[in-house]
Design a protein around this motif. Structure first.
Motif, short mmCIF file in Angstrom:
data_model
loop_
_atom_site.label_atom_id
_atom_site.label_comp_id
_atom_site.label_asym_id
_atom_site.label_seq_id
_atom_site.Cartn_x
_atom_site.Cartn_y
_atom_site.Cartn_z
N LYS A 1 38.52 37.39 75.01
CA LYS A 1 39.58 38.40 74.89
C LYS A 1 39.61 39.31 76.10
O LYS A 1 40.70 39.68 76.59
N THR A 2 38.45 39.66 76.62
CA THR A 2 38.38 40.53 77.79
C THR A 2 38.92 39.83 79.04
O THR A 2 39.65 40.43 79.84
N GLU A 3 38.58 38.56 79.19
CA GLU A 3 38.93 37.84 80.43
C GLU A 3 40.30 37.18 80.39
O GLU A 3 40.96 37.05 81.41
N HIS A 4 40.72 36.72 79.19
CA HIS A 4 41.96 35.94 79.12
C HIS A 4 42.95 36.44 78.08
O HIS A 4 44.09 35.98 78.05
N GLY A 5 42.51 37.35 77.21
CA GLY A 5 43.29 37.65 76.03
C GLY A 5 42.92 36.66 74.94
O GLY A 5 42.32 35.61 75.22
N LEU A 6 43.28 36.94 73.70
CA LEU A 6 42.92 36.05 72.60
C LEU A 6 43.97 36.18 71.50
O LEU A 6 44.30 37.28 71.07
N GLY A 7 44.48 35.02 71.08
CA GLY A 7 45.51 35.02 70.05
C GLY A 7 45.09 34.46 68.71
O GLY A 7 45.67 34.77 67.68
N LEU A 8 44.04 33.60 68.72
CA LEU A 8 43.64 32.92 67.48
C LEU A 8 42.22 32.40 67.61
O LEU A 8 41.82 31.93 68.67
N ILE A 9 41.46 32.50 66.51
CA ILE A 9 40.12 31.93 66.41
C ILE A 9 40.13 30.92 65.26
O ILE A 9 40.60 31.23 64.17
N ILE A 10 39.61 29.71 65.53
CA ILE A 10 39.52 28.68 64.49
C ILE A 10 38.07 28.24 64.38
O ILE A 10 37.41 27.98 65.41
N ILE A 11 37.57 28.14 63.16
CA ILE A 11 36.16 27.77 62.93
C ILE A 11 36.11 26.55 62.01
O ILE A 11 36.63 26.58 60.89
N ASP A 12 35.45 25.50 62.48
CA ASP A 12 35.35 24.23 61.76
C ASP A 12 33.87 23.86 61.59
O ASP A 12 33.27 23.31 62.51
N TYR A 13 33.22 24.09 60.48
CA TYR A 13 33.77 24.76 59.33
C TYR A 13 32.78 25.77 58.81
O TYR A 13 31.62 25.80 59.24
N LEU A 14 33.18 26.58 57.83
CA LEU A 14 32.45 27.78 57.42
C LEU A 14 31.03 27.49 56.93
O LEU A 14 30.09 28.19 57.26
N GLN A 15 30.88 26.44 56.10
CA GLN A 15 29.56 26.17 55.50
C GLN A 15 28.52 25.70 56.51
O GLN A 15 27.33 25.65 56.19
N LEU A 16 28.93 25.33 57.72
CA LEU A 16 27.98 24.88 58.74
C LEU A 16 27.47 26.03 59.61
O LEU A 16 26.59 25.83 60.44
N MET A 17 28.01 27.23 59.41
CA MET A 17 27.57 28.37 60.21
C MET A 17 26.20 28.85 59.77
O MET A 17 25.83 28.75 58.59
N ALA A 18 25.44 29.37 60.72
CA ALA A 18 24.13 29.92 60.43
C ALA A 18 24.25 31.41 60.11
O ALA A 18 25.23 32.06 60.47
N THR A 19 23.24 31.94 59.42
CA THR A 19 23.20 33.36 59.08
C THR A 19 21.98 34.02 59.69
O THR A 19 21.05 33.34 60.15
#
Length: 475
Positions: free
Chosen positions: A325-343
């Motif tokens: 966002k700082t360097e290019h701007g940001l319009g959308l974030i997509i995450i594939d997929y939620l259950q594979l993310m770490a906590t």
């Protein structure tokens, strides 16, 4: 050698830190006195400055104590003057520590003009922010030498420290309805002039965009389905349209597929060539290579950023998103997929883990003011029960239902049919829409190019191609 370098860095840090310690931090004592004196002369100015500074904004401790007392009186609707402030400080056994009643009397005499109270408060805030930045830098330096913590965790905390300094100012905690109405009118005029312009990010599918008015800033959108139903395909189609057609910077976080797999899918869909033949190098017609070359030219200009690290956590995604966002701007974030993310920590069940992730993603959407589209698995209950998915079918749902602004399901009856009877028509079920209507949209899945297409109900039969055995029967 590494240890020697570390000693050198520590020596440099200590040398720099000594120079910091030996210098007086940024402050303006006269401005602090002017703020306090202005409140003493004209208590009404408290309404103008209380949203800008706090007792912690003052450098001199006695100035902070006096302002804290003034705030306490103001919150209770009591008068603020020499007598009331003195009495309050005396009750708290702090009157002598601030210099007694004589110091309070002195404050009123050093004010150039009480009408400039907010200007004086702005100076106090600015000096306080600079001190906060110095403190954050020192803390970041200390974290940098702490080897027992994960680097990504330190980087995320360091960014948060700097952002917290930048976001401490709250010049206005409310918006007058008149100002909001003006902005709303301008937005309506703009959409009317552009005829069909969306308020949010266009997905590339007219029916979805008409129902949702695009993907809205600060929204968390959940796209859920059972495996093999086309979650990733639809998400890639949206990412490709937003970046290549709308020229919006998109961050696509692929926790399941590798970079080459993601790129192959995007290329096949953009070029409209047979994805399986492209992956196996069996393209034969010259026209297909021309399509691929043209697609590569278009995609090369698209501001699409792909992160294919497995097991990414919200801190890593947030850091990447901030940088983009700082360097290019940001319009959308997509995450594939939620259950594979770490906590950040281990949980006894997936419910707690998913709850932490969904809340963090909603916070990410609000903090960066962009839509976050997160893919999610559905439980097996939907298959055993039959029919369309429900919100309760979200796998290890945790607080997904509460955190999400929009929940969409992909559903198809084709999986229960013989290959010869399949139509490749899928239902996009908008089951939750916090700020608008729910509904059902139909899309056509082109299995050759691995992409979804919008369909008109009257043209569905024209899009259904003859079946090819053994190639891409699933989404």
């Amino acid at each position: 050698m590494l240890g020697a370098n570390n000693i050198v860095l520590q020596s440099l840090y200590m040398a720099q830190n000594k120079s910091i310690i030996g210098r007086i931090p940024p402050q303006d004592l006269e401005a602090e006195k002017a703020v306090l004196g202005s409140v003493m002369i004209r208590p009404g100015v408290m309404d103008e400055i209380v949203d800008l500074i706090t007792p912690e904004s003052f450098y001199a401790s006695r100035h902070a104590t006096v302002f804290e007392t003034m705030v306490e009186l103001w919150q209770k609707g009591q008068p603020i003057d020499l007598l009331s402030v003195s009495a309050k400080l005396k009750d708290k056994s702090k009157l002598e520590s601030i210099g007694g009643s004589s110091f309070l009397a002195e404050l009123s005499s050093v004010v150039p003009a009480s009408v400039n109270a907010r200007y004086y408060a702005q100076i106090v805030y600015s000096k306080s922010a600079l001190r906060g930045l110095i403190a954050a830098a020192e803390e970041i330096a200390q974290m940098g030498f702490a080897s027992e913590r994960e680097t990504d965790e330190i980087l995320d905390e360091a960014q948060s420290l700097v952002y917290s300094v930048a976001s401490t100012k709250s010049a206005r905690r409310f918006t007058h309805l008149k100002d909001a109405l003006h902005d709303a009118w301008e937005r309506l005029e703009r959409m009317h002039e552009q005829k069909g312009a969306l308020r949010g990010v266009a997905t590339g599918f007219a029916d979805i965009d008409n129902l949702l008015s695009g993907l809205q800033k600060s929204d968390l959108i959940i796209l859920a389905a059972r495996p093999g139903m086309g979650k990733t395909t639809l998400a890639l189609d949206i990412a490709r349209h937003a970046s290549a057609r709308e020229n919006l910077p998109v961050l696509f976080c692929s926790l399941e597929m590798s970079m080459p797999q993601v790129v192959d899918r995007i290329m096949a869909a953009e070029a409209r060539v047979h994805s399986q033949q492209m992956r196996t190098g069996r393209l034969s017609a010259d026209t297909e290579f021309v399509k691929l070359r043209d697609a590569l030219d278009r995609l090369a200009k698209a501001p699409l950023f792909i992160d294919d690290r497995a097991g990414s956590n919200t801190a890593q995604i947030r850091a990447n998103a901030r940088r983009i966002k700082t360097e290019h701007g940001l319009g959308l974030i997509i995450i594939d997929y939620l259950q594979l993310m770490a906590t950040k920590r281990d949980y006894d069940s997936m419910v707690g883990q998913v709850t932490e992730i969904s809340r963090a993603l909603k916070a990410l959407a609000k903090d960066l003011d962009v839509p976050v589209l997160a893919l999610s698995q559905l439980s097996r209950a939907v298959e055993s029960r039959g029919g369309k998915p429900r919100l309760s079918d979200l796998r290890e749902s945790g607080s997904i239902e509460q955190d999400a602004d929009i929940v969409m399901f992909i559903h198809s009856e084709d999986r229960d049919k013989d290959p010869a009877e399949r139509t490749n028509i899928v239902d996009i079920v908008v089951e939750k829409h916090r700020n608008g209507p729910t509904g059902l949209i139909q899309l056509y899945f082109d299995k050759k190019t691995t992409t979804f297409l919008s369909v008109e109900r009257s043209n569905i039969s024209e899009l259904v191609a003859p079946k090819e055995s053994g190639v891409g029967e699933e989404f």
